[in-house]
Write an enzyme that holds these catalytic residues in place. Structure first.
Site, PDB file in Angstrom:
ATOM      1  N   VAL A 101      42.752  47.004  34.349  1.00  0.00           N
ATOM      2  CA  VAL A 101      43.877  46.317  34.399  1.00  0.00           C
ATOM      3  C   VAL A 101      45.419  47.991  33.981  1.00  0.00           C
ATOM      4  O   VAL A 101      46.131  47.093  34.186  1.00  0.00           O
ATOM      5  CB  VAL A 101      43.945  45.199  32.824  1.00  0.00           C
ATOM      6  CG1 VAL A 101      43.259  44.464  33.317  1.00  0.00           C
ATOM      7  CG2 VAL A 101      44.112  46.470  31.857  1.00  0.00           C
ATOM      8  N   ASP A 102      44.957  48.916  34.169  1.00  0.00           N
ATOM      9  CA  ASP A 102      46.559  50.201  33.470  1.00  0.00           C
ATOM     10  C   ASP A 102      46.631  49.650  35.672  1.00  0.00           C
ATOM     11  O   ASP A 102      45.874  49.694  36.446  1.00  0.00           O
ATOM     12  CB  ASP A 102      46.082  51.003  33.153  1.00  0.00           C
ATOM     13  CG  ASP A 102      44.719  52.306  34.057  1.00  0.00           C
ATOM     14  OD1 ASP A 102      44.894  52.426  35.040  1.00  0.00           O
ATOM     15  OD2 ASP A 102      44.060  52.414  33.253  1.00  0.00           O
ATOM     16  N   HIS A 143      39.530  42.917  37.404  1.00  0.00           N
ATOM     17  CA  HIS A 143      39.767  41.991  35.576  1.00  0.00           C
ATOM     18  C   HIS A 143      40.803  42.107  36.194  1.00  0.00           C
ATOM     19  O   HIS A 143      41.481  42.129  34.995  1.00  0.00           O
ATOM     20  CB  HIS A 143      39.262  43.033  35.144  1.00  0.00           C
ATOM     21  CG  HIS A 143      37.875  42.915  34.971  1.00  0.00           C
ATOM     22  ND1 HIS A 143      36.617  44.141  34.658  1.00  0.00           N
ATOM     23  CD2 HIS A 143      36.807  42.320  35.073  1.00  0.00           C
ATOM     24  CE1 HIS A 143      35.760  44.230  34.130  1.00  0.00           C
ATOM     25  NE2 HIS A 143      35.298  42.835  35.564  1.00  0.00           N
ATOM     26  N   THR A 175      32.460  54.279  34.071  1.00  0.00           N
ATOM     27  CA  THR A 175      32.531  52.677  33.429  1.00  0.00           C
ATOM     28  C   THR A 175      30.640  52.363  33.859  1.00  0.00           C
ATOM     29  O   THR A 175      29.381  53.578  33.859  1.00  0.00           O
ATOM     30  CB  THR A 175      31.923  51.466  35.056  1.00  0.00           C
ATOM     31  OG1 THR A 175      31.406  50.385  35.014  1.00  0.00           O
ATOM     32  CG2 THR A 175      31.407  51.594  36.241  1.00  0.00           C
ATOM     33  N   SER A 176      30.131  51.367  31.837  1.00  0.00           N
ATOM     34  CA  SER A 176      28.846  51.743  31.498  1.00  0.00           C
ATOM     35  C   SER A 176      28.509  50.773  32.263  1.00  0.00           C
ATOM     36  O   SER A 176      26.845  50.552  32.430  1.00  0.00           O
ATOM     37  CB  SER A 176      28.938  51.031  30.215  1.00  0.00           C
ATOM     38  OG  SER A 176      29.644  50.050  30.506  1.00  0.00           O
TER      39      SER A 176
HETATM   40  N1  APR Z   1      35.130  60.163  31.917  1.00  0.00           N
HETATM   41  C1  APR Z   1      33.748  59.255  32.213  1.00  0.00           C
HETATM   42  N2  APR Z   1      33.229  58.514  31.892  1.00  0.00           N
HETATM   43  C2  APR Z   1      33.540  58.683  31.147  1.00  0.00           C
HETATM   44  C3  APR Z   1      34.752  59.046  29.912  1.00  0.00           C
HETATM   45  C4  APR Z   1      34.820  60.289  31.445  1.00  0.00           C
HETATM   46  N3  APR Z   1      35.917  61.913  30.618  1.00  0.00           N
HETATM   47  N4  APR Z   1      34.685  59.001  28.593  1.00  0.00           N
HETATM   48  C5  APR Z   1      33.172  57.566  28.774  1.00  0.00           C
HETATM   49  N5  APR Z   1      34.206  57.655  29.600  1.00  0.00           N
HETATM   50  C6  APR Z   1      32.391  56.743  30.405  1.00  0.00           C
HETATM   51  C7  APR Z   1      31.653  56.083  28.726  1.00  0.00           C
HETATM   52  O1  APR Z   1      30.462  57.235  28.851  1.00  0.00           O
HETATM   53  C8  APR Z   1      31.217  55.055  29.879  1.00  0.00           C
HETATM   54  O2  APR Z   1      29.504  54.408  30.011  1.00  0.00           O
HETATM   55  O3  APR Z   1      32.836  55.180  30.522  1.00  0.00           O
HETATM   56  C9  APR Z   1      32.732  54.574  30.373  1.00  0.00           C
HETATM   57  C10 APR Z   1      33.342  52.114  29.315  1.00  0.00           C
HETATM   58  O4  APR Z   1      32.586  52.489  29.235  1.00  0.00           O
HETATM   59  P1  APR Z   1      33.002  50.535  28.788  1.00  0.00           P
HETATM   60  O5  APR Z   1      33.629  51.389  27.879  1.00  0.00           O
HETATM   61  O6  APR Z   1      32.144  49.709  28.987  1.00  0.00           O
HETATM   62  O7  APR Z   1      34.088  50.226  30.383  1.00  0.00           O
HETATM   63  P2  APR Z   1      34.086  49.440  31.517  1.00  0.00           P
HETATM   64  O8  APR Z   1      32.459  49.784  32.079  1.00  0.00           O
HETATM   65  O9  APR Z   1      35.129  49.272  32.198  1.00  0.00           O
HETATM   66  O10 APR Z   1      33.631  47.816  31.380  1.00  0.00           O
HETATM   67  C11 APR Z   1      33.748  47.564  31.931  1.00  0.00           C
HETATM   68  O11 APR Z   1      34.058  45.092  30.005  1.00  0.00           O
HETATM   69  O12 APR Z   1      35.567  45.794  28.446  1.00  0.00           O
HETATM   70  C12 APR Z   1      34.749  45.243  29.720  1.00  0.00           C
HETATM   71  O13 APR Z   1      36.634  44.252  30.947  1.00  0.00           O
HETATM   72  C13 APR Z   1      36.677  45.228  30.048  1.00  0.00           C
HETATM   73  O14 APR Z   1      36.897  46.718  31.805  1.00  0.00           O
HETATM   74  C14 APR Z   1      36.198  46.410  31.358  1.00  0.00           C
HETATM   75  C15 APR Z   1      34.318  45.758  31.197  1.00  0.00           C
END
Ligand code: APR
Length: 254
Positions: free
Chosen positions: A105-106, A121, A199-200
């Protein structure tokens, strides 16, 4: 980081006609943007996401919810795009077609120079009326009250119907914005490569994007410090996005 994994991805990137870049919180991690949960510190430590990120929470306590999002917007305003955002913006001019889909959302992709960012999102810069949905403009540089010190900033009123303005993000239990959803899923079905970055891949329906691409014959490359599971056309470059993406771009396009 494994150089072989980068080498494996190079021809995919060089030959792709349509690349989908699909990003999550990890791409902004190195800019210092805390994830939603990590931001629940200090004054906010006693709150649960469900107190802050649902339509019911906003109906119950609009000042609390608005203040939380102003706090997040203020934190983001103080950060800068990192090398991952910059590399993604550069990639746009190196491949025949690129669609950028983010769950963040940034506005760091925009600030790095990416165009037409699809915010699945929603985003913090696009608040709207909670009743009539009219867009509300705020001066991104101007904070009338300091969100760091105040947990009861009232949301502005809609200029059209005078109801409270709400943050332009997707809350738990809400559907994705229709246009963004359609554009994202169309691109996933049409591309030949997905770069899934930071992304996870667990939050639905966004997480379907790589699956749709794979079903349509595309390849998927994950860029993440954590290992990501594998389909035969799925590969993974393990490491931080801000380190890997500039190398990938340099090796693919010189
Ligand atoms: N470079 C690449 N990936 C990274 C880094 C990095 N420096 N640091 C962390 N990660 C990875 C983590 O290993 C993890 O797999 O980024 C991922 C972040 O996962 P989440 O916190 O689950 O974020 P996201 O996948 O964006 O979640 C989706 O969930 O919280 C809600 O709405 C929110 O949009 C978000 C959605």
């Amino acid at each position: 980081m494994n150089q072989d994994d980068i080498a494996y991805s190079l021809p995919l990137l060089k030959q792709a006609e349509h690349v989908v870049v699909f990003t999550g919180a990890g791409v902004s991690a190195e800019s210092g943007i805390p994830t939603f949960r990590d931001a629940l510190t200090g004054l906010w430590a006693k709150h649960d996401p469900m107190d802050l990120a649902t339509p019911e929470a906003f109906a119950r306590d609009p000042d609390l919810v608005w203040s939380w999002y102003e706090w997040r917007r203020w934190q983001i305003h103080r950060t800068q795009p990192n090398r991952a955002h910059n590399a993604i913006a550069q990639l746009e001019s190196r491949v025949p077609r690129l669609t950028l889909i983010t769950q963040n959302v940034d506005d760091l992709h925009e600030r790095a120079g990416s165009s037409n960012v699809i915010h699945l999102h929603g985003d913090l810069q696009s608040p709207r009326c909670s009743v009539c949905a009219a867009p509300h403009r705020f001066d991104a540089e101007l904070w009338l009250e300091n969100p760091q010190e105040n947990r009861s900033i009232s949301p502005p009123r809609c200029l059209r119907c005078n109801n409270p303005v709400r943050p332009g993000v997707v809350w738990f239990g809400e559907s994705l914005p229709e246009r963004a959803f359609q554009q994202a899923f169309d691109a996933a079905g049409d591309c030949d490569l997905v770069l899934s970055i930071g992304t996870s891949g667990v939050v639905q329906p966004a997480a379907l994007i790589p699956d749709i691409a794979l079903k349509n014959g595309a390849s998927v490359v994950h860029i993440n410090p954590q290992p990501v599971l594998s389909h035969p056309r799925e590969s993974s470059i393990q490491g931080p996005a801000a380190e890997i993406l500039p190398i990938l771009l340099r090796d693919a396009f010189g």
